[in-house]
Design a protein around this motif. Structure first.
Motif, short mmCIF file in Angstrom:
data_model
loop_
_atom_site.label_atom_id
_atom_site.label_comp_id
_atom_site.label_asym_id
_atom_site.label_seq_id
_atom_site.Cartn_x
_atom_site.Cartn_y
_atom_site.Cartn_z
N ASP A 54 48.96 50.68 37.98
CA ASP A 54 49.85 51.79 37.65
C ASP A 54 49.19 52.59 36.52
OD1 ASP A 54 51.84 53.58 37.22
OD2 ASP A 54 53.40 52.11 36.72
N ARG A 55 48.70 53.76 36.84
CA ARG A 55 47.99 54.57 35.85
C ARG A 55 48.93 55.25 34.86
NH1 ARG A 55 47.55 60.11 37.44
NH2 ARG A 55 48.50 60.53 39.45
N TRP A 97 37.63 51.86 25.22
CA TRP A 97 38.82 51.02 25.12
C TRP A 97 38.73 49.91 26.17
CZ3 TRP A 97 38.72 55.73 27.51
CH2 TRP A 97 39.20 55.80 28.81
N THR A 98 39.63 48.97 26.09
CA THR A 98 39.61 47.82 27.00
C THR A 98 40.89 47.81 27.81
OG1 THR A 98 38.28 46.52 25.45
CG2 THR A 98 39.44 45.31 27.17
N ASP A 99 40.71 47.73 29.14
CA ASP A 99 41.84 47.65 30.07
C ASP A 99 41.66 46.36 30.88
OD1 ASP A 99 43.90 47.98 31.84
OD2 ASP A 99 43.46 50.08 32.30
N THR A 100 42.44 45.35 30.52
CA THR A 100 42.28 44.03 31.17
C THR A 100 42.64 44.07 32.64
OG1 THR A 100 44.53 43.45 30.43
CG2 THR A 100 42.67 42.79 29.02
N ARG A 101 43.32 45.08 33.08
CA ARG A 101 43.67 45.19 34.50
C ARG A 101 42.47 45.56 35.35
NH1 ARG A 101 48.46 49.48 33.96
NH2 ARG A 101 46.81 50.38 32.63
N LEU A 102 41.37 45.99 34.72
CA LEU A 102 40.18 46.42 35.46
C LEU A 102 39.04 45.42 35.35
CD1 LEU A 102 40.13 50.21 34.52
CD2 LEU A 102 41.02 49.16 36.60
N THR A 103 39.34 44.17 35.03
CA THR A 103 38.30 43.14 35.01
C THR A 103 37.93 42.73 36.44
OG1 THR A 103 39.99 41.43 34.83
CG2 THR A 103 39.05 42.29 32.76
N PHE A 104 36.68 42.29 36.60
CA PHE A 104 36.21 41.83 37.91
C PHE A 104 35.14 40.77 37.69
CE2 PHE A 104 33.79 45.57 36.73
CZ PHE A 104 32.47 45.17 36.92
N PRO A 105 34.92 39.90 38.68
CA PRO A 105 33.92 38.83 38.52
C PRO A 105 32.52 39.41 38.37
CG PRO A 105 35.39 38.35 40.34
CD PRO A 105 35.66 39.77 39.94
N ALA A 106 31.73 38.82 37.50
CA ALA A 106 30.35 39.26 37.30
C ALA A 106 29.49 38.76 38.45
CB ALA A 106 29.81 38.75 35.98
N HIS A 107 28.57 39.60 38.91
CA HIS A 107 27.64 39.24 39.98
C HIS A 107 26.23 39.25 39.42
CE1 HIS A 107 30.70 39.58 43.20
NE2 HIS A 107 31.18 40.58 42.44
N ASP A 108 25.35 38.60 40.16
CA ASP A 108 23.96 38.56 39.72
C ASP A 108 23.34 39.96 39.76
OD1 ASP A 108 24.24 35.87 39.40
OD2 ASP A 108 23.44 35.38 41.40
N ASN A 109 23.81 40.80 40.67
CA ASN A 109 23.20 42.11 40.85
C ASN A 109 23.79 43.17 39.91
OD1 ASN A 109 21.58 41.17 43.00
ND2 ASN A 109 23.32 41.41 44.41
N PHE A 110 24.98 43.02 39.45
CA PHE A 110 25.58 44.03 38.56
C PHE A 110 26.65 43.37 37.71
CE2 PHE A 110 28.20 43.98 42.34
CZ PHE A 110 29.49 44.09 41.88
N THR A 111 26.77 43.91 36.48
CA THR A 111 27.81 43.47 35.55
C THR A 111 28.70 44.63 35.12
OG1 THR A 111 26.32 43.78 33.66
CG2 THR A 111 26.40 41.58 34.66
N ARG A 121 40.86 59.93 37.63
CA ARG A 121 42.20 60.36 38.05
C ARG A 121 43.07 59.20 38.49
NH1 ARG A 121 40.02 65.20 42.05
NH2 ARG A 121 38.67 66.24 40.49
N GLU A 122 42.43 58.06 38.77
CA GLU A 122 43.17 56.91 39.30
C GLU A 122 43.52 55.88 38.25
OE1 GLU A 122 44.15 57.16 42.34
OE2 GLU A 122 42.95 58.94 42.77
N ILE A 123 43.01 56.04 37.02
CA ILE A 123 43.27 55.04 35.99
C ILE A 123 43.89 55.72 34.77
CG2 ILE A 123 41.31 53.66 36.79
CD1 ILE A 123 39.83 54.57 34.25
N TRP A 124 44.38 54.90 33.84
CA TRP A 124 44.94 55.43 32.60
C TRP A 124 43.81 55.78 31.64
CZ3 TRP A 124 44.50 54.19 27.49
CH2 TRP A 124 45.43 54.76 26.62
N LYS A 125 43.97 56.89 30.91
CA LYS A 125 43.02 57.28 29.87
C LYS A 125 43.81 57.91 28.72
CE LYS A 125 41.91 61.64 32.22
NZ LYS A 125 42.68 61.34 33.44
#
Length: 413
Positions: A54-55, A97-111, A121-125
């Protein structure tokens, strides 16, 4: 046998070539597989990030205020207008800033994910704005100059290239030998300090200046940053970041365009002291020319300054130069007048008083009404009248002997 040996040799060389190319082919295939898997992982991550997002709600809603960390890299500054009291600068404006709702698992190819600005436009700022701003804008050539990056821990970097115009109240009492301090105030437009708190992300180094930064009229000496809470109207208390730019004005332009010309005009007006006092027209022309030139310089100086109700240091200097030039005219007029008086070379006016007889419109007692005719030395009559001489005109007959009265200094001697 030689032909068979040659064929055998070519076949062996071809076999070696195939063996050499097989690892590279396997590596390319493996990289292609990894790239495909990474693309698939990114797509799945983005789709999962926006699920149930919910943005309209800020991060950590109901768990305390969110901290917005800000820093700037100033690329150029100017123009700085004394007339409108507005300054502008071009900078990279960065917010984190930090938005804990946008966390995702770390991969070997990208962090982290570096995304297009449309994702914003889709997230809160935060609704950050410049409190004392006057028409700032975002650069959009050739596309919106925005950097948007999300780390797997939910940390967000939002960087923009902005041209910021802000008000700069100036005290011009010492202009052009003045130092000015131009403020910059950053705050949230709608979130009070209970919801959003602003901080400088890099401490004293949060305002970074470009090495090639050069201003035409000023030197940027120092920048001072601090943090404060301020009540704005009736909306409540807001977290505010403050930055002061200390500017020192250059004197070169004003020395060349105003101080040197005004000084030379004063010296030029002193040339009249060596001109013969009898050369009245020459001294008047010289004095008039210097006064008009001084007036033009003084008026031209005020065109680029606001209409303040006090005199600047430059106004006082121009006024003193004008007074010195005007004093030379007064000196010449005084010397010319008192020299004439002391030498007896005074203006003599001859007044001829005659009686007018035979006039029916005269007085009741029949006496003639006196008639006065005034003549000045050097006047009409071909210069017949000189100082100390009075001769009536012989071209007409007078009914009675004329009487001549010499008026000296406005009094009858």
């Amino acid at each position: 046998k030689s032909v068979q040996a040659m064929l055998l040799l070519n076949g062996f060389a071809l076999l070696l070539l195939l063996l050499a190319l097989q690892p590279a082919h396997c590596m390319m295939y493996s990289e292609g597989v990894n790239h495909t898997e990474m693309t698939k992982n990114v797509t799945e991550t983005l789709n999962r990030l926006l699920d149930d997002y919910d943005r309209n709600l800020r991060p950590d809603f109901g768990r305390g205020p969110i901290k917005i960390r800000i820093n700037m890299n100033i690329r150029s500054m100017g123009p700085i207008s004394e007339r409108s009291m507005i300054y502008s600068f071009d900078c990279y404006f960065r917010q984190e800033w930090t938005d804990t709702r946008l966390t995702f698992p770390a991969h070997d190819n990208f962090t982290h994910l570096q995304l297009n600005e449309k994702m914003l436009r889709e997230i809160w700022k935060p609704d950050t704005y410049i409190v004392n701003g006057m028409g700032s804008y975002l650069h959009n050539i050739t596309s919106p100059n925005v950097l948007f990056r999300i780390k797997n821990t939910g940390e967000i970097l939002y960087s923009m290239r902005l041209t910021i115009k802000a008000t700069c109240p100036m005290d011009l009492l010492k202009f052009p030998m003045d130092n000015q301090t131009c403020p910059l105030e950053i705050s949230s437009h709608g979130y009070t300090d209970d919801d959003v708190i602003f901080e400088w992300s890099l401490g004293d180094q949060s305002i970074q200046l470009n090495r090639d930064l050069l201003l035409s009229q000023f030197d940027l000496k120092k920048t001072f940053i601090k943090k404060a809470d301020r009540r704005i109207g009736r909306r409540g208390r807001f977290s505010v970041l403050l930055c002061d730019f200390e500017l020192h004005r250059h004197m070169g332009y004003f020395l060349i365009q105003l101080y040197f010309p005004c000084s030379l005009l004063v010296v030029l007006s002193w040339v009249g002291f060596w001109i013969n006092r009898e050369a009245t027209s020459d001294r008047i022309e010289l004095s008039t020319t210097t006064v008009l030139t001084m007036t033009f310089l003084g008026m031209d100086n005020r065109q680029d300054l606001p209409r303040v109700n006090y005199g600047t240091a430059l106004d006082w200097y121009v006024g003193m130069c004008f007074a010195l030039i005007l004093a030379t005219i007064i000196e010449f007029a005084s010397v010319h007048y008192f020299t004439k008086v002391s030498s007896g070379e005074c203006h003599l006016t001859l007044v001829e008083i005659t009686g007018r007889g035979g006039d029916d419109s005269g007085d009741d007692d029949g006496e003639a009404t006196p008639t006065a005719t005034a003549r000045a030395d050097g006047g009409g009559g071909g210069g017949r009248f000189r100082y100390g001489q009075a001769r009536p005109a012989s071209s007409r007959r007078q009914p009675q002997s004329p009487r001549w009265v010499a008026v000296f200094g406005g009094l009858d001697p």
